[in-house]
Design a protein around this motif. Structure first.
Motif, PDB file in Angstrom:
ATOM      1  N   ALA A  84      36.990  39.796  31.561  1.00 26.24           N
ATOM      2  CA  ALA A  84      37.065  40.278  33.115  1.00 26.24           C
ATOM      3  C   ALA A  84      35.869  39.810  33.584  1.00 26.24           C
ATOM      4  CB  ALA A  84      36.999  41.782  32.347  1.00 26.24           C
ATOM      5  N   LYS A  85      34.623  40.353  32.607  1.00 20.64           N
ATOM      6  CA  LYS A  85      33.810  39.584  33.212  1.00 20.64           C
ATOM      7  C   LYS A  85      33.799  38.200  34.355  1.00 20.64           C
ATOM      8  CE  LYS A  85      30.022  39.614  30.822  1.00 20.64           C
ATOM      9  NZ  LYS A  85      28.911  38.743  29.625  1.00 20.64           N
ATOM     10  N   LEU A  86      34.657  36.945  33.317  1.00 20.27           N
ATOM     11  CA  LEU A  86      34.723  36.193  34.240  1.00 20.27           C
ATOM     12  C   LEU A  86      35.490  35.937  35.619  1.00 20.27           C
ATOM     13  CD1 LEU A  86      34.833  32.689  34.495  1.00 20.27           C
ATOM     14  CD2 LEU A  86      36.762  33.018  33.204  1.00 20.27           C
ATOM     15  N   ALA A  87      36.359  36.777  35.872  1.00 23.50           N
ATOM     16  CA  ALA A  87      37.694  37.103  36.588  1.00 23.50           C
ATOM     17  C   ALA A  87      36.646  37.758  37.887  1.00 23.50           C
ATOM     18  CB  ALA A  87      38.502  38.574  36.288  1.00 23.50           C
ATOM     19  N   GLU A  89      33.555  37.486  38.114  1.00 23.26           N
ATOM     20  CA  GLU A  89      32.841  36.537  39.557  1.00 23.26           C
ATOM     21  C   GLU A  89      33.105  35.562  40.077  1.00 23.26           C
ATOM     22  OE1 GLU A  89      28.959  34.846  39.629  1.00 23.26           O
ATOM     23  OE2 GLU A  89      29.307  36.320  38.704  1.00 23.26           O
ATOM     24  N   ILE A  90      34.489  34.728  39.929  1.00 23.14           N
ATOM     25  CA  ILE A  90      35.130  34.356  40.096  1.00 23.14           C
ATOM     26  C   ILE A  90      35.708  34.871  41.625  1.00 23.14           C
ATOM     27  CG2 ILE A  90      37.612  32.747  40.670  1.00 23.14           C
ATOM     28  CD1 ILE A  90      37.202  32.809  37.348  1.00 23.14           C
ATOM     29  N   ALA A  91      35.958  36.036  41.622  1.00 25.74           N
ATOM     30  CA  ALA A  91      36.149  36.629  42.495  1.00 25.74           C
ATOM     31  C   ALA A  91      34.813  36.389  44.088  1.00 25.74           C
ATOM     32  CB  ALA A  91      37.226  38.012  42.139  1.00 25.74           C
ATOM     33  N   LEU A  97      43.965  36.219  41.064  1.00 26.15           N
ATOM     34  CA  LEU A  97      45.473  36.882  40.822  1.00 26.15           C
ATOM     35  C   LEU A  97      46.030  37.117  38.854  1.00 26.15           C
ATOM     36  CD1 LEU A  97      47.675  38.798  41.883  1.00 26.15           C
ATOM     37  CD2 LEU A  97      48.862  36.346  42.750  1.00 26.15           C
ATOM     38  N   MET A  98      45.531  38.366  38.933  1.00 26.98           N
ATOM     39  CA  MET A  98      45.637  37.998  37.392  1.00 26.98           C
ATOM     40  C   MET A  98      46.932  38.760  36.711  1.00 26.98           C
ATOM     41  SD  MET A  98      43.510  38.344  34.261  1.00 26.98           S
ATOM     42  CE  MET A  98      41.800  38.546  35.058  1.00 26.98           C
ATOM     43  N   CYS A  99      47.642  38.364  36.017  1.00 28.12           N
ATOM     44  CA  CYS A  99      48.980  38.558  35.894  1.00 28.12           C
ATOM     45  C   CYS A  99      48.915  39.651  34.002  1.00 28.12           C
ATOM     46  CB  CYS A  99      50.081  37.439  34.492  1.00 28.12           C
ATOM     47  SG  CYS A  99      50.182  36.434  36.877  1.00 28.12           S
ATOM     48  N   ALA A 100      49.191  40.650  33.993  1.00 27.54           N
ATOM     49  CA  ALA A 100      49.390  41.753  32.655  1.00 27.54           C
ATOM     50  C   ALA A 100      50.719  41.896  32.223  1.00 27.54           C
ATOM     51  CB  ALA A 100      48.603  42.535  33.406  1.00 27.54           C
ATOM     52  N   THR A 116      38.470  44.091  42.993  1.00 29.92           N
ATOM     53  CA  THR A 116      37.495  42.258  44.153  1.00 29.92           C
ATOM     54  C   THR A 116      39.629  41.614  43.181  1.00 29.92           C
ATOM     55  OG1 THR A 116      36.414  42.275  42.227  1.00 29.92           O
ATOM     56  CG2 THR A 116      35.651  42.985  44.335  1.00 29.92           C
ATOM     57  N   VAL A 117      39.707  42.328  42.011  1.00 29.31           N
ATOM     58  CA  VAL A 117      40.872  40.867  41.021  1.00 29.31           C
ATOM     59  C   VAL A 117      41.931  42.014  41.507  1.00 29.31           C
ATOM     60  CG1 VAL A 117      41.375  40.407  39.094  1.00 29.31           C
ATOM     61  CG2 VAL A 117      39.142  40.425  39.531  1.00 29.31           C
ATOM     62  N   THR A 118      43.342  41.166  42.157  1.00 26.82           N
ATOM     63  CA  THR A 118      44.525  41.777  42.381  1.00 26.82           C
ATOM     64  C   THR A 118      45.207  41.096  40.610  1.00 26.82           C
ATOM     65  OG1 THR A 118      44.310  40.787  44.877  1.00 26.82           O
ATOM     66  CG2 THR A 118      45.961  41.343  43.179  1.00 26.82           C
ATOM     67  N   VAL A 119      46.166  42.702  40.530  1.00 30.76           N
ATOM     68  CA  VAL A 119      46.494  42.399  38.917  1.00 30.76           C
ATOM     69  C   VAL A 119      48.016  43.034  39.758  1.00 30.76           C
ATOM     70  CG1 VAL A 119      46.572  43.840  37.224  1.00 30.76           C
ATOM     71  CG2 VAL A 119      44.269  43.808  37.741  1.00 30.76           C
TER      72      VAL A 119
END
Length: 393
Positions: A84-87, A89-91, A97-100, A116-119
């Motif tokens: 989550a921390k890395l995502a 920061e990248i955003a 785009l995070m796959c779950a 800010t992160v699309t899941v």
């Protein structure tokens, strides 16, 4: 609810890093004889298609949310926190785009990653290693985009052999590459070799680098010669020259991925991390051997490579002494975004600062260093291992 025996097994395994030394396994490299190329695989596209270098503009970064207790045991929440921390920061620099794996995991990812992160939950995933499981995107220079997969098999089934994780735990990751490509609405093909994205570096200008320990290995490509593997990788990546580097077999689950030690900055320029005092001798010697090959190498354009070096940390003040030899203390396992390079810091103030300065100067863009000790330590992978860029067309 898992019984106590299962929980204890998970807890024991959770203390084993993804890159743990495997002396107890007695694993050794096997010499491979030349064999026929596997049939029934779609042939590579013409050489006009190429995988661009990671420094070119991206449309977005793909990631995967870890949610499997079978794989992570009691480390799961710590790994999720680092992802989550890395995502987040990248955003700040490009879409993520995070796959779950299903609606429950997606809800958890949204809560931890923020708005800010699309899941998405439409692409099931087993684990977080998108670099190794996801597709490699290619461009044709005329607005075309396609992708191919490297037939992920859980690092030569090392996840089962080393940690006792059931092979079925990675079933979703074995097919994620084509599903990501379908979501991106691009044509997809399977390569005729088995491997991982973290096992090969590419400059987007005709040259690849890879370690033999990953590819010329019976756990991935039995019966295939180095020449056969090389020909397929060159065709897929749209390259014409391979620089083979020595690797380390049987010392970590990846069999010595290149992306922790030697990386492209851009065409004609590579960086090598020479091991700091905390790395075991086997990795120190391997890094030096890689460096020695590269300084005497030319690329597909005939350029002698410019080889930059940095040094790994000498101390890991946040890591207990017993775990330091298993820690991926690699500044090289960075992820490149549209406006910044994101890597790790390890608490060695002098070495952290020197690495940040050298990487920033090489790329000509800011460098962000994050404390990702759980990912790099307990996970044994880094920012590059858990990201895959989708380039602009």
């Amino acid at each position: 609810m898992k019984n106590e025996h299962e929980k204890n097994a998970h807890d024991d395994r959770s203390r084993i890093s993804r890159r743990t030394l495997l002396a107890r396994t007695g694993a050794t490299a096997a010499a491979l004889a030349a064999g026929p190329v596997l049939g029934g695989i779609q042939p590579a596209h013409a050489a006009a298609w190429r995988v661009p270098g990671e420094e070119v503009p991206h449309k977005r970064t793909w990631m995967a949310w870890p949610s499997s207790y079978t794989i992570w045991g009691n480390l799961l929440s710590k790994i999720q926190a680092d992802i989550a921390k890395l995502a987040k920061e990248i955003a700040k620099y490009e879409p993520v785009l995070m796959c779950a794996d299903g609606s429950s995991a997606a809800s958890q990812a949204r809560t931890m990653c923020g708005s800010t992160v699309t899941v998405i939950s439409s692409i099931p995933v087993s684990d977080c290693w998108m670099r190794d499981t996801g597709p490699l995107f290619r461009v044709d220079g005329a607005g075309g985009l396609d992708a191919f997969g490297l037939n992920f098999n859980a690092w030569g089934e090392n996840a089962t052999r080393f940690y006792g994780i059931p092979a079925s735990a990675y079933d979703k990751d074995r097919v994620i590459a084509q599903k990501v490509a379908a979501y991106a609405a691009v044509p997809f093909a399977k390569a005729s070799v088995v491997g991982e994205g973290g096992g090969v570096e590419y400059d987007g200008d005709g040259t690849l680098m890879a370690t033999e320990s990953c590819w010329v290995n019976s756990n991935r490509n039995p019966g295939k010669s180095r020449a056969q593997i090389e020909a397929e990788l060159l065709a897929r990546f749209g390259a014409s020259k391979m620089i083979w580097l020595p690797g380390v077999t049987g010392q970590d689950v990846t069999d010595g991925h290149i992306d922790g030690t030697a990386r492209y900055i851009g065409p004609g320029v590579v960086m090598v991390q020479l091991a700091g005092a905390v790395r075991p001798d086997v990795w120190t010697e391997n890094a030096q051997a890689m460096h020695d090959v590269l300084v005497n190498s030319t690329d597909a354009r005939g350029r002698r490579l410019q080889v930059l070096t940095i040094e790994g940390p000498d101390v890991l003040p946040r890591v207990s002494p017993g775990k330091q030899s298993q820690f991926l203390s690699s500044y090289m396992n960075w992820t490149v975004t549209n406006q910044a390079v994101i890597t790790a810091q390890f608490g060695d103030t002098g070495k952290d600062a020197a690495a940040k300065s050298a990487i920033a100067a090489a790329f000509g863009r800011p460098v962000v260093q994050l404390n990702l000790d759980n990912l790099y330590g307990n996970g044994g992978g880094g920012a590059h291992c858990v990201t895959m860029q989708e380039p602009n067309r």
